[in-house]
Design a protein around this motif. Structure first.
Motif, PDB file in Angstrom:
ATOM      1  N   ILE A  91     -15.200  -4.755  -1.793  1.00 44.00           N
ATOM      2  CA  ILE A  91     -14.569  -4.890  -3.096  1.00 44.00           C
ATOM      3  C   ILE A  91     -13.541  -6.018  -3.107  1.00 44.00           C
ATOM      4  O   ILE A  91     -13.043  -6.397  -4.154  1.00 44.00           O
ATOM      5  CB  ILE A  91     -13.909  -3.572  -3.566  1.00 44.00           C
ATOM      6  CG1 ILE A  91     -12.769  -3.148  -2.641  1.00 44.00           C
ATOM      7  CG2 ILE A  91     -14.944  -2.474  -3.698  1.00 44.00           C
ATOM      8  CD1 ILE A  91     -11.945  -1.976  -3.172  1.00 44.00           C
ATOM      9  N   PHE A  92     -13.257  -6.562  -1.931  1.00 48.22           N
ATOM     10  CA  PHE A  92     -12.226  -7.593  -1.832  1.00 48.22           C
ATOM     11  C   PHE A  92     -12.596  -8.557  -0.721  1.00 48.22           C
ATOM     12  O   PHE A  92     -13.050  -8.147   0.338  1.00 48.22           O
ATOM     13  CB  PHE A  92     -10.870  -6.935  -1.529  1.00 48.22           C
ATOM     14  CG  PHE A  92      -9.722  -7.884  -1.431  1.00 48.22           C
ATOM     15  CD1 PHE A  92      -9.177  -8.473  -2.556  1.00 48.22           C
ATOM     16  CD2 PHE A  92      -9.170  -8.193  -0.195  1.00 48.22           C
ATOM     17  CE1 PHE A  92      -8.114  -9.351  -2.465  1.00 48.22           C
ATOM     18  CE2 PHE A  92      -8.098  -9.071  -0.088  1.00 48.22           C
ATOM     19  CZ  PHE A  92      -7.567  -9.652  -1.236  1.00 48.22           C
ATOM     20  N   SER A 118      -1.151  -7.511   4.223  1.00 44.91           N
ATOM     21  CA  SER A 118      -0.906  -6.220   3.566  1.00 44.91           C
ATOM     22  C   SER A 118      -1.750  -6.053   2.303  1.00 44.91           C
ATOM     23  O   SER A 118      -2.154  -4.938   1.967  1.00 44.91           O
ATOM     24  CB  SER A 118       0.579  -6.043   3.258  1.00 44.91           C
ATOM     25  OG  SER A 118       1.045  -7.108   2.470  1.00 44.91           O
ATOM     26  N   VAL A 119      -2.049  -7.152   1.613  1.00 47.45           N
ATOM     27  CA  VAL A 119      -2.916  -7.066   0.434  1.00 47.45           C
ATOM     28  C   VAL A 119      -4.328  -6.677   0.879  1.00 47.45           C
ATOM     29  O   VAL A 119      -4.954  -5.784   0.299  1.00 47.45           O
ATOM     30  CB  VAL A 119      -2.921  -8.405  -0.344  1.00 47.45           C
ATOM     31  CG1 VAL A 119      -3.946  -8.378  -1.459  1.00 47.45           C
ATOM     32  CG2 VAL A 119      -1.531  -8.727  -0.878  1.00 47.45           C
ATOM     33  N   HIS A 120      -4.822  -7.327   1.923  1.00 43.57           N
ATOM     34  CA  HIS A 120      -6.147  -7.013   2.451  1.00 43.57           C
ATOM     35  C   HIS A 120      -6.208  -5.556   2.915  1.00 43.57           C
ATOM     36  O   HIS A 120      -7.184  -4.841   2.632  1.00 43.57           O
ATOM     37  CB  HIS A 120      -6.478  -7.967   3.595  1.00 43.57           C
ATOM     38  CG  HIS A 120      -7.882  -7.858   4.095  1.00 43.57           C
ATOM     39  ND1 HIS A 120      -8.285  -8.431   5.258  1.00 43.57           N
ATOM     40  CD2 HIS A 120      -8.985  -7.235   3.604  1.00 43.57           C
ATOM     41  CE1 HIS A 120      -9.565  -8.165   5.468  1.00 43.57           C
ATOM     42  NE2 HIS A 120     -10.001  -7.445   4.473  1.00 43.57           N
ATOM     43  N   ALA A 121      -5.186  -5.108   3.601  1.00 45.00           N
ATOM     44  CA  ALA A 121      -5.147  -3.726   4.091  1.00 45.00           C
ATOM     45  C   ALA A 121      -5.199  -2.730   2.931  1.00 45.00           C
ATOM     46  O   ALA A 121      -5.919  -1.723   3.004  1.00 45.00           O
ATOM     47  CB  ALA A 121      -3.906  -3.506   4.940  1.00 45.00           C
ATOM     48  N   ALA A 122      -4.465  -3.007   1.867  1.00 43.19           N
ATOM     49  CA  ALA A 122      -4.470  -2.111   0.699  1.00 43.19           C
ATOM     50  C   ALA A 122      -5.865  -2.051   0.069  1.00 43.19           C
ATOM     51  O   ALA A 122      -6.350  -0.974  -0.308  1.00 43.19           O
ATOM     52  CB  ALA A 122      -3.441  -2.578  -0.323  1.00 43.19           C
ATOM     53  N   MET A 123      -6.512  -3.195  -0.020  1.00 43.53           N
ATOM     54  CA  MET A 123      -7.851  -3.239  -0.612  1.00 43.53           C
ATOM     55  C   MET A 123      -8.879  -2.532   0.276  1.00 43.53           C
ATOM     56  O   MET A 123      -9.782  -1.860  -0.225  1.00 43.53           O
ATOM     57  CB  MET A 123      -8.278  -4.677  -0.865  1.00 43.53           C
ATOM     58  CG  MET A 123      -7.444  -5.376  -1.901  1.00 43.53           C
ATOM     59  SD  MET A 123      -7.562  -4.528  -3.492  1.00 43.53           S
ATOM     60  CE  MET A 123      -6.696  -5.695  -4.516  1.00 43.53           C
ATOM     61  N   ARG A 129     -11.710   4.712   0.606  1.00 41.77           N
ATOM     62  CA  ARG A 129     -11.612   5.923  -0.228  1.00 41.77           C
ATOM     63  C   ARG A 129     -12.757   6.001  -1.231  1.00 41.77           C
ATOM     64  O   ARG A 129     -13.292   7.078  -1.491  1.00 41.77           O
ATOM     65  CB  ARG A 129     -10.262   5.975  -0.924  1.00 41.77           C
ATOM     66  CG  ARG A 129      -9.143   6.288   0.047  1.00 41.77           C
ATOM     67  CD  ARG A 129      -7.810   6.419  -0.629  1.00 41.77           C
ATOM     68  NE  ARG A 129      -6.776   6.702   0.361  1.00 41.77           N
ATOM     69  CZ  ARG A 129      -5.507   6.464   0.178  1.00 41.77           C
ATOM     70  NH1 ARG A 129      -5.071   5.958  -0.972  1.00 41.77           N
ATOM     71  NH2 ARG A 129      -4.641   6.739   1.133  1.00 41.77           N
ATOM     72  N   MET A 130     -13.121   4.858  -1.813  1.00 43.35           N
ATOM     73  CA  MET A 130     -14.236   4.845  -2.762  1.00 43.35           C
ATOM     74  C   MET A 130     -15.523   5.251  -2.052  1.00 43.35           C
ATOM     75  O   MET A 130     -16.279   6.085  -2.555  1.00 43.35           O
ATOM     76  CB  MET A 130     -14.391   3.463  -3.379  1.00 43.35           C
ATOM     77  CG  MET A 130     -15.539   3.368  -4.368  1.00 43.35           C
ATOM     78  SD  MET A 130     -15.811   1.710  -4.970  1.00 43.35           S
ATOM     79  CE  MET A 130     -16.386   0.889  -3.491  1.00 43.35           C
TER      80      MET A 130
END
Length: 187
Positions: A91-92, A118-123, A129-130
């Motif tokens: 998704i990212f 941190s942006v990559h980790a959040a995505m 989860r999805m």
């Protein structure tokens, strides 16, 4: 823009129609499933090729042939279907822009690039989860939800519609076989 193709939606809906009243598999042709749902038959045939390759559906032979579920409906997850049709999608796509800040004047300090983005980790957490949510739901779960939502007679109507179509094909083939006497068939 959606993450998954229309083919995923078509495939899931078609597999729902292959789940019979008691959760058992029913057979249907791609042509019948396309007509039943108003989706393009050629596109649906390509989707079923992918579903068969992933061993989610199995082809049935004969005049009345088509496809049926290759495994019990409670063993086919929505994630299985998604991956079979669209493949695994991220998704990212991290572009590592964290080191491009104008304040760094072309040479980012070590702290800016230290560890995972941190942006990559959040995505990636969101992706995980999805996929977990899709893996937890089976085609049988969805079929039961549709069954609870629809009028009580709807599942029987679907089964009758599919069976009537299969019977017509069988009868047409039988009459075609009888139309040419065997003695007139030559090599």
């Amino acid at each position: 823009m959606s993450l998954y193709s229309a083919g995923v939606e078509y495939g899931i809906h078609c597999l729902l129609f292959l789940v019979g009243d008691g959760g058992e598999s029913r057979e249907a042709s791609v042509r019948d499933l396309a007509e039943l749902q108003g989706v393009p038959q050629d596109y649906l045939a390509k989707i079923f090729t992918k579903l068969a390759k992933a061993k989610l559906v199995a082809a049935t032979e004969g005049v009345r042939g088509g496809f049926k579920l290759a495994r019990p409906a409670d063993e086919i997850s929505i994630l299985d279907i998604v991956n079979a049709i669209d493949g695994q999608k991220l998704i990212f796509d991290c572009r590592e822009i964290r080191g491009r800040c104008a304040l760094f004047e072309g040479s980012p300090p070590a702290w800016a690039l230290d560890g995972h983005c941190s942006v990559h980790a959040a995505m990636m957490t969101a992706q995980k989860r999805m996929e977990e949510a899709l893996a937890q739901q089976t085609i049988l779960d969805l079929a039961r939800k549709v069954g609870r939502k629809s009028p009580a007679e709807f599942p029987a109507q679907v089964g009758k519609w599919i069976n009537d179509r299969r019977e017509k094909k069988s009868a047409a083939q039988t009459s075609d076989d009888q139309a040419i006497p065997v003695t007139e068939i030559s090599d």
